[in-house]
Design an enzyme around this catalytic site. Structure first.
Site, PDB file in Angstrom:
ATOM      1  N   VAL A 117      51.350  59.710 129.247  1.00 19.31           N
ATOM      2  CA  VAL A 117      52.076  59.985 128.054  1.00 19.31           C
ATOM      3  C   VAL A 117      53.784  59.705 127.827  1.00 19.31           C
ATOM      4  CG1 VAL A 117      51.839  60.855 125.805  1.00 19.31           C
ATOM      5  CG2 VAL A 117      49.708  60.600 126.529  1.00 19.31           C
ATOM      6  N   CYS A 118      53.976  61.191 128.777  1.00 19.34           N
ATOM      7  CA  CYS A 118      55.457  61.441 128.612  1.00 19.34           C
ATOM      8  C   CYS A 118      55.723  60.195 129.734  1.00 19.34           C
ATOM      9  CB  CYS A 118      55.547  62.818 128.193  1.00 19.34           C
ATOM     10  SG  CYS A 118      54.558  63.564 127.806  1.00 19.34           S
TER      11      CYS A 118
END
Length: 201
Positions: A117-118
């Site tokens: 995600v990041c």
């Protein structure tokens, strides 16, 4: 593809969302290993006086603050950290993008939690924008092996180079006999290799 070796003179370190709460989501590797490797990257940047951009997401929520060790090692970068209110892709957040451009570096060392995600989105977007990106996979991690695998594949397909902390440090050092090389090999044996052993044990 022309590849310019990463060095202390051309690279910047970007640590994305290494927050005490978010770290708990790492399941594909030992989360303590990922924390130790990210801290080792911070120490490397300090030794080399390398530009560093730190960012966090929703620190006041479950994600929590950045790892205190990173804040202690890089106090100036910590004070200047980019606190995102909720934008998932750090690269799409103007303050982060501006901070990266302000380093003047085209070679970017990235690690992020979580990988899926990041890290994935800013790594891919930076590569598409013409930056050379190395993603440090043992300083990153995902909630599952499957999501980690797919994220690594997408980054690789986009031209992001996947690496590990010890490989990156060796590339940056180039020569262990130089003054900075001696500091980096000391860091390898004091922090990186013991952390690897702890993760395997």
């Amino acid at each position: 593809m022309n590849y310019e070796k990463f060095s202390a003179d051309n690279a910047a370190l970007l640590l994305i969302d290494h927050q005490v709460g978010t770290m708990q989501l790492i399941k594909n590797i030992d989360r303590e290993l990922a924390a130790k490797q990210s801290i080792a990257l911070a120490k490397m940047a300090k030794i080399l006086n390398m530009p560093v951009v730190l960012t966090s997401s929703q620190e006041n929520n479950a994600q929590g603050p950045l790892l205190p060790e990173i804040a202690e090692i890089l106090p100036e970068a910590y004070e200047a950290r980019i606190k995102r209110p909720g934008v998932v892709n750090a690269w799409a957040y103007p303050d982060f993008h501006k901070a990266v451009l302000a380093t003047g570096r085209k070679q970017l060392i990235m690690a992020g939690v979580t990988t899926d995600v990041c890290l994935i989105f800013p790594a891919i977007d930076a590569a598409r924008e013409g930056f050379a990106v190395q993603a440090v996979m043992d300083a990153s991690g995902s909630p599952s092996d499957l999501s980690e695998e797919f994220s690594r594949q997408r980054m690789h397909d986009a031209g992001v180079v996947l690496t590990a902390t010890n490989t990156l440090m060796a590339e940056i050092a180039q020569d262990w006999s130089t003054p900075t090389g001696q500091q980096l090999i000391g860091l390898l044996f004091s922090d990186v290799f013991p952390a690897l052993g702890a993760g395997i044990a």
